[in-house]
Motif scaffolding. Structure first.
Motif, PDB file in Angstrom:
ATOM      1  N   THR A 434       0.844  -1.208   0.000  1.00  0.00           N
ATOM      2  CA  THR A 434       0.000   0.000   0.000  1.00  0.00           C
ATOM      3  C   THR A 434       0.871   1.247   0.000  1.00  0.00           C
ATOM      4  N   PRO A 435       1.165   1.805  -1.170  1.00  0.00           N
ATOM      5  CA  PRO A 435       1.804   3.124  -1.178  1.00  0.00           C
ATOM      6  C   PRO A 435       0.745   4.205  -1.096  1.00  0.00           C
ATOM      7  N   TRP A 436       1.071   5.323  -0.459  1.00  0.00           N
ATOM      8  CA  TRP A 436       0.093   6.409  -0.364  1.00  0.00           C
ATOM      9  C   TRP A 436       0.790   7.754  -0.386  1.00  0.00           C
ATOM     10  N   PHE A 437       0.031   8.744  -0.723  1.00  0.00           N
ATOM     11  CA  PHE A 437       0.529  10.123  -0.800  1.00  0.00           C
ATOM     12  C   PHE A 437      -0.502  11.017  -0.125  1.00  0.00           C
ATOM     13  N   GLY A 438      -0.028  12.001   0.621  1.00  0.00           N
ATOM     14  CA  GLY A 438      -0.997  12.828   1.319  1.00  0.00           C
ATOM     15  C   GLY A 438      -0.553  14.264   1.512  1.00  0.00           C
ATOM     16  N   ARG A 439      -1.510  15.106   1.741  1.00  0.00           N
ATOM     17  CA  ARG A 439      -1.246  16.517   2.079  1.00  0.00           C
ATOM     18  C   ARG A 439      -2.116  16.880   3.283  1.00  0.00           C
ATOM     19  N   ASP A 440      -1.492  17.564   4.205  1.00  0.00           N
ATOM     20  CA  ASP A 440      -2.178  18.053   5.386  1.00  0.00           C
ATOM     21  C   ASP A 440      -1.928  19.551   5.483  1.00  0.00           C
ATOM     22  N   ARG A 441      -2.949  20.253   5.864  1.00  0.00           N
ATOM     23  CA  ARG A 441      -2.753  21.677   6.138  1.00  0.00           C
ATOM     24  C   ARG A 441      -3.573  22.047   7.362  1.00  0.00           C
ATOM     25  N   SER A 442      -2.904  22.589   8.345  1.00  0.00           N
ATOM     26  CA  SER A 442      -3.597  23.022   9.553  1.00  0.00           C
ATOM     27  C   SER A 442      -3.248  24.474   9.804  1.00  0.00           C
ATOM     28  N   SER A 443      -4.213  25.196  10.329  1.00  0.00           N
ATOM     29  CA  SER A 443      -3.928  26.586  10.654  1.00  0.00           C
ATOM     30  C   SER A 443      -4.742  27.007  11.859  1.00  0.00           C
ATOM     31  N   LEU A 444      -4.136  27.841  12.656  1.00  0.00           N
ATOM     32  CA  LEU A 444      -4.791  28.444  13.799  1.00  0.00           C
ATOM     33  C   LEU A 444      -4.505  29.931  13.728  1.00  0.00           C
ATOM     34  N   THR A 445      -5.553  30.715  13.712  1.00  0.00           N
ATOM     35  CA  THR A 445      -5.398  32.168  13.693  1.00  0.00           C
ATOM     36  C   THR A 445      -6.280  32.716  14.787  1.00  0.00           C
ATOM     37  N   ALA A 446      -5.687  33.449  15.714  1.00  0.00           N
ATOM     38  CA  ALA A 446      -6.461  33.927  16.850  1.00  0.00           C
ATOM     39  C   ALA A 446      -5.967  35.296  17.264  1.00  0.00           C
ATOM     40  N   ALA A 464       4.388   4.085   2.624  1.00  0.00           N
ATOM     41  CA  ALA A 464       4.164   2.791   1.973  1.00  0.00           C
ATOM     42  C   ALA A 464       4.259   1.716   3.033  1.00  0.00           C
ATOM     43  N   ARG A 465       3.373   0.745   2.917  1.00  0.00           N
ATOM     44  CA  ARG A 465       3.432  -0.426   3.792  1.00  0.00           C
ATOM     45  C   ARG A 465       3.481  -1.668   2.916  1.00  0.00           C
ATOM     46  N   LEU A 466       4.476  -2.474   3.155  1.00  0.00           N
ATOM     47  CA  LEU A 466       4.622  -3.744   2.434  1.00  0.00           C
ATOM     48  C   LEU A 466       4.618  -4.849   3.480  1.00  0.00           C
ATOM     49  N   VAL A 467       3.748  -5.800   3.282  1.00  0.00           N
ATOM     50  CA  VAL A 467       3.614  -6.871   4.268  1.00  0.00           C
ATOM     51  C   VAL A 467       3.557  -8.208   3.559  1.00  0.00           C
ATOM     52  N   TYR A 468       4.281  -9.148   4.107  1.00  0.00           N
ATOM     53  CA  TYR A 468       4.158 -10.530   3.639  1.00  0.00           C
ATOM     54  C   TYR A 468       3.956 -11.399   4.868  1.00  0.00           C
ATOM     55  N   ALA A 469       2.798 -12.031   4.945  1.00  0.00           N
ATOM     56  CA  ALA A 469       2.498 -12.882   6.095  1.00  0.00           C
ATOM     57  C   ALA A 469       2.294 -14.295   5.596  1.00  0.00           C
ATOM     58  N   THR A 470       2.936 -15.230   6.266  1.00  0.00           N
ATOM     59  CA  THR A 470       2.835 -16.611   5.800  1.00  0.00           C
ATOM     60  C   THR A 470       3.062 -17.580   6.944  1.00  0.00           C
ATOM     61  N   ARG A 471       2.650 -18.799   6.708  1.00  0.00           N
ATOM     62  CA  ARG A 471       2.938 -19.862   7.673  1.00  0.00           C
ATOM     63  C   ARG A 471       4.237 -20.520   7.220  1.00  0.00           C
ATOM     64  N   VAL A 472       5.264 -20.380   8.047  1.00  0.00           N
ATOM     65  CA  VAL A 472       6.583 -20.903   7.682  1.00  0.00           C
ATOM     66  C   VAL A 472       6.629 -22.414   7.913  1.00  0.00           C
ATOM     67  N   THR A 473       6.257 -22.802   9.098  1.00  0.00           N
ATOM     68  CA  THR A 473       6.140 -24.221   9.414  1.00  0.00           C
ATOM     69  C   THR A 473       4.834 -24.388  10.160  1.00  0.00           C
TER      70      THR A 473
END
Lengths: 845, 362
Positions: A434-446, A464-473
């Protein structure tokens, strides 16, 4: 000599008997046995077996005077039981319905060699004496076509398997009648044993969460009711678990990190209810697949898009209006989407008393989600998706006195786009990218009078999250992965040096901000790439699971300015790096189906907040903060549907960011990483799973969370400490489309610093408080009873629902904050929401 | 009547009319004086440089029939840490001023405050290192360490020496604005700032008037006669200050000095405007020297009755357009002598006051 082995008498073998038989043997001159006589017997069976075998012996002829001669000898035959190498294995387990967890009786479980069994009333089966090796296992029954999977049987071992069968979605308006081919879209899900389950967590399915009173039908608001979660101040929407600051708890929506779970005000979550499949809260001690947070973990799993036909909903209540849809786009393509926009400000504009509006700002929000999935195979798909959310809250207070005029606007918007590839193998192993891209914008004006406050942060992030899950034995299931995240932020802060306030500030509600001001602009880059591995060793026939994990996370932090801006001196940046080796281990022991015990320990790390890296207001050289979590838990399954869980926890954190207490701090060190925290307590959960329309739980947490600004400072209560938090909720389907839910909550009030005096500031013509011991008093305790009633009914093949979610039905006057008179001579409380009915309507098609 | 309120964000409201009554209403009205109270502290000059003498006076309002308690003066000499969100190191508010107190970080002990004396006024002298202690210069470093962080300026770009005036043992905080050049300016800006900046002049009430309908009558020192229980509309006004410097206007303002404008700038003495002055400040955000206009507030007090607003005034943009502010005094029901006090303040810490005797008739 020719030796013939006597067959072990079966009766004696079964009895585990061993013996010795002494025989006299007459041997002829040719070496053949002429006669056998038992001299010292061990029972008829042993004697006969020994004699029959010895009679077949052949010897080298004996010689007397160099000539073969007949002789007689005595011979002892020993019967010794030997351990036989196992030659077969056992397959046992349970078949249950995915989602509800209902056992499925009467399901035929067959192997390709013809062996078969049928599940009992509790969904259990056992197939003994199986030939070792790979086998095809078929599940079939009245409600099932033949579903198949592969298992490997090992001689001498018992393989315990759990099969969760995903039946056709619950009948919804517009679905085809039972018996249609569309109903038979089933899927068998092989569940890897316990690897994906955290040691201590509470998971709730969306269909249940929606019915809880006080949530206004918002699934994700169920998190507020989970054990370990402190009760947030009215309208804050903050999630505080086990003494961790809100920003220390990470929120993921299907592997994509998002900055918050709730819109401003805590009225709604940022993901539409219809898209949510389940939500899981792990208050601490989570496994090595996640990190970058000292607190808890909230994982939201989205519901799979509908593969049948177009489904959707429209909903409106006093808070907002929303739409959702999910269905099939084309062959192999499905989608799901939703949108929501608030209108509370319009609803209140005609009725709100202006005075109240000045104290409680009204949030404006919208959010949207969209996903498209392409099925590449039976168990492979690729998905593209996006989320967006926007929040704004404003407040303006006018006055004849320019020093009393107040203005505050807070905004937060984020967007995410992601791609996902998931492949599940026949043996249950899974690959997830799962690759992802994001933008965040926060502002406080007082502005408080003429004293301004501004804080703006814009962040672009990649993950990005890469996962491989398996039963080894058969004993070991493992998960390896890589968790990447990097962000580039641009920040600006100006105005009062004391606002926005920090946890631990010695202040009181309504205290004017400091008039000392400054300004700072900075850019920060943060990144980490964490490979991790986690293994689940299933021992003692699966009763004992030892799950060691390791997460090795290099952090790098870069800032463009390590000192305040100077028109003469060019900016000099700074770069720091840190390697966080985070071992984690959990142990689960379930000696029976009814009881289990768990222990967990882990180390966690968290990068500094970008807001704290200002060279003027903060410290550009802050490093990572650390924490250790210790958990011990027991769970007793009183019945198949009723469970009781007790968890004791302790967490310790170091290198927390706090204000510099020196009278002469160095430049670039307004904040220092000297703070420490600790939290300890216990939580209790009695939970009734959904059964015959009823579910609920009672969650009680008793805990203490403390902080101190450095090693020499005394411990004080954490600003969000709540000694007791009790939540009891229940929901019941009355029938005829009626649902009723009730929720009771009790929480200790938040700590506050008392005002023990005041002095007059003649320059500003106002009073300043003289504060007592930090956090030494509390807001009065909170208690509230909420009730929800809904009625659904069919309309021309669709379904409509009307509901009323009444909060605080007893109209109790809960205190939300302590407030003082202008001269701090008098103290009272700000009361929270009185009885509040939220009525709404929902239509599903 | 609307009280001054201390507000900040608390949460979200839902339900409209159902929420009436959530917020407690304090009956406190600080405009009504029933016992002696310190209302203002003024320094003369209103702004001074390091090492310069200042004279401090206080307005102690004493309602009829009361006697003023003693007033003790001291200068606070202790910096405050960043963890102290109030305006002053709490050590300066209590304890013995002669006992040395240790630095919170465990450094060498320093005296907390300097005693100036007792009385209605006091004479003091700003320390030579006041710009290091409370100003933009970096404080003297501890051995082996670089110099520390300087104090941040206020919203007008200014810095202040804290003053404590204890009335009957109850401390109040005043401040002397100290003239310290901002640091981290390039050479041109530093020169321009010194050329253009003028020290603060305390504002002065030019007139107190009573409004009746469209008519306006200015009050003098003789008692104002009012009826018990009546509502009196009052107006306080101050001098109109120029936006731009003009030689010959009577004010020594930016870009004027004794050589360029001797009419306005007498050598050794500089006159400012006793109203909402124009001044320059160094904006750290834009990194430029920018012009500004002071804001003006007037605090209203009475020994009898109440005012609609405890304080009124004009913010910076408004103060450029108007030179007065008004209020309504709800006269008390008891006839007899009364007193009104008005304190006028500018945003650079300057203040003065006026006392008006009143005769409340039945």
């Amino acid at each position: 000599m020719k030796f013939v082995e006597a067959p072990y008498p079966e009766s004696e073998k079964a009895a585990g008997q061993q013996a010795s038989v002494v025989l006299q043997i007459a041997i002829s001159a040719s070496g053949a046995v002429d006669q056998v006589q038992v001299v010292k017997g061990a029972g008829a069976a042993f004697d006969r077996a020994a004699a029959d075998a010895v009679a077949q012996f052949a010897f080298e002829p004996a010689e007397i005077d160099n000539r073969p001669a007949p002789i007689r000898i005595q011979y002892r035959y020993d019967f010794v039981l030997k351990e036989e190498a196992p030659t077969t294995g056992v397959l046992s387990g349970i078949v249950k319905q995915r989602g509800s967890g209902e056992p499925m009786p009467g399901v035929a479980v067959s192997l390709d060699d013809g062996t078969s069994s049928r599940t009992d009333a509790e969904g259990r089966f056992e197939l003994p004496e199986l030939t070792p090796g790979p086998h095809t296992v078929t599940l079939s029954g009245e409600a099932l076509k033949g579903l198949q999977t592969r298992e490997t049987i090992v001689a001498g071992e018992q393989l315990k398997a759990t099969y969760e069968v995903d039946l056709a979605p619950t009948k919804r308006a517009g679905d085809a009648p039972a018996g249609d081919d569309d109903d038979d879209d089933l899927e068998i899900v092989v569940v890897l044993p316990t690897l994906t389950k955290q040691v201590v967590s509470v998971k709730v399915e969306a269909d249940q969460a929606r019915r809880v009173a006080g949530t206004q039908g918002d699934v994700l608001k169920i998190v507020e009711n989970m054990p370990g979660v402190a009760r947030a101040s009215a309208g804050s929407g903050q999630v505080v678990v086990w003494g961790a600051s809100p920003e220390d708890t990470r929120v993921y929506v299907d592997d994509v990190r998002v900055p918050l779970l709730y819109h401003f005000g805590g009225l709604r979550s940022v993901v539409h209810t219809d898209l949510v499949g389940s939500v899981e809260l792990t208050p601490g001690g989570y496994g090595s697949s996640y990190g970058r947070g000292l607190g808890g973990l909230i994982t939201v799993a989205l519901r799979d898009p509908d593969t049948q036909r177009l489904h959707g909903s429209a909903q409106v209540d006093v808070l907002d209006a929303s739409l959702s849809a999910s269905g099939k786009l084309a062959d192999g393509w499905t989608f799901a989407g939703a949108a929501r926009k608030s209108h509370l400000h319009r609803a209140l504009s005609a009725a709100t008393d202006r005075d109240v509006g000045e104290y409680f700002p009204i949030p404006h929000y919208y959010d949207g989600q969209l996903r498209a999935r392409r099925q590449l195979g039976e168990k492979r798909y690729v998905e593209l998706g996006g989320l967006l959310s926007s929040d704004r809250v404003s407040r303006t207070v006018g006055s004849d006195d320019p020093n009393e005029r107040k203005d505050e606007t807070k905004r937060l918007a984020f967007q995410r786009v992601y791609a996902r590839y998931v492949a599940t193998q026949a043996d249950g192993s899974e690959i997830r990218v799962t690759p992802w891209f994001g933008r965040d914008r926060s502002s406080l004006t007082a502005a408080f009078g003429a004293t301004p406050t501004e804080l703006t942060v814009s962040t672009t992030s990649f993950g990005a999250r890469l996962v491989y899950a398996t039963r080894v034995t058969d004993l070991l299931t493992s998960s390896v992965g890589l968790d990447l995240e990097a962000s580039s932020s641009r920040a600006h802060r100006a105005g009062s040096v004391s606002t926005p306030p920090r946890e631990g500030d010695a202040r009181t509600f309504g205290q004017p901000p400091s008039t000392e001001i400054n300004s700072s602009n900075w850019r920060a880059i943060q990144g980490s790439a964490a490979p991790y591995v986690e293994g689940d060793f299933g021992l003692l026939g699966g009763q004992l699971h030892v799950v060691p994990g390791l997460r090795v996370e290099p952090f790098f932090l870069a800032i463009n300015r390590r000192a305040p801006e100077d028109p003469v001196v060019p900016p000099i940046g700074a770069y720091t790096s840190d390697l966080a080796v985070q071992p984690r281990v959990s142990v689960r022991y379930a000696p029976s189906e009814r009881a289990s015990f768990k222990l967990a320990w882990g180390r966690y790390s968290q990068a500094p907040q970008v807001e704290d890296q200002s060279p003027v207001f903060g410290n550009p050289l802050l490093g990572t903060a650390r924490a250790s979590h210790y958990l011990a838990s027991t769970q007793v399954n009183v019945t198949a549907k009723l469970s009781a869980e007790t968890t004791a926890f302790y967490s310790r954190s170091d290198d927390l960011t706090v204000r510099n207490s020196s009278l002469s701090p160095l430049l670039g060190q307004a904040l220092v990483a000297q703070g420490q925290g600790r939290a300890y307590g216990a939580q209790f959960l009695i939970r009734r799973q959904l059964d015959r329309g009823f579910f609920g739980w009672v969650a009680f947490t008793v805990m203490r969370a403390e902080r101190r600004d450095n090693e020499a400072a005394p411990w004080r209560l954490f600003d969000f400490d709540q000694t007791h938090v009790l939540t009891a909720l229940a929901s019941y389907e009355l029938g005829h489309g009626f649902d009723v839910g009730v929720r009771f909550r009790y929480a200790t009030g938040l700590p506050r610093t008392p005002v023990v005096g005041a002095y007059y500031d003649a320059r500003r013509n106002l009073y300043e408080p003289v504060l007592g011991a930090r956090n030494s008093i509390r807001i009065p305790a909170y208690a509230q009873l909420d009730v929800r009633v809904s009625k659904s009914f069919p309309i021309a093949g669709t379904k409509a629902e009307i509901y009323a979610d009444v909060q605080n039905v007893t109209d109790r006057e809960n205190a939300e904050e302590l407030i003082y008179s202008q001269d701090y001579a008098e103290r009272r409380t700000i009361r929270g929401l009185p009885i509040l009915p939220v009525v709404g309507a929902r239509w599903e098609f | 009547m609307k009280n001054r309120s201390t507000l900040t964000l608390a949460g979200a409201a839902l339900g409209g009319a159902l929420l009436g009554g959530c917020v407690p209403d304090f009956a406190t009205d600080l405009s009504e004086l029933r016992e002696p109270r310190l209302l203002a502290i003024a320094s003369d000059p209103a702004e001074a440089g390091a090492g310069k003498p200042v004279r401090l006076t206080a307005l102690v309002a004493v309602p009829p029939g009361s006697s003023p308690p003693p007033l003790d003066w001291s200068l606070c000499l202790a910096r405050k840490s960043l963890t102290e969100l109030g305006p002053i190191n709490p050590l300066c508010l209590g304890g013995s001023a002669d006992e040395p107190e240790a630095d919170a970080a465990g450094g060498e002990a320093t005296h907390v405050s300097q005693i100036l004396g007792r009385g209605a006024s006091a004479e003091g002298k700003l320390g030579a290192d006041v710009c290091k202690l409370f100003g933009p210069l970096r404080p003297s470093p501890k051995p082996g360490e670089p110099a520390g962080r300087p104090v941040d300026p206020d919203i007008t770009g200014g810095f202040y020496q804290p003053v404590i005036a204890s009335l009957g043992g109850v401390p109040s905080l005043g401040a002397i604005r100290i003239d310290c050049d901002p640091t981290n300016l390039n050479r041109d800006d530093a020169l321009a700032y010194r050329r253009r900046y003028r020290r603060n002049e305390s504002p002065r009430l030019a007139a107190l008037a009573i409004r009746t309908g469209s008519s306006r009558r200015e009050l003098d020192a003789s008692p104002l006669e009012v009826k018990a229980g009546s509502n009196v509309e009052l107006e306080a006004s101050w001098d109109d200050c120029p936006d731009v410097s003009a030689c010959g206007d009577g004010y020594c303002t930016a870009d004027e000095d004794a050589s360029s404008c001797p009419d306005d700038c007498t050598t050794g003495e500089v006159h400012g405007c006793a109203g909402a002055e124009s001044y320059v400040w160094y904006n750290r955000e834009s990194q430029r020297i920018e012009p500004r206009r002071e804001a003006i507030t007037v605090a209203w007090y009475a020994s009898s009755g109440r005012f609609d607003s405890e304080q009124t005034g004009l913010a910076e943009p408004e103060a450029a357009l108007h030179t007065s502010t008004g209020n309504v005094w709800r006269v008390g029901a008891v006839p007899g002598s009364a007193t009104l006090w008005l304190v006028i303040r500018d945003s650079r810490g300057g203040q003065s006051w006026r006392q008006q005797p009143v005769l409340v008739a039945p």
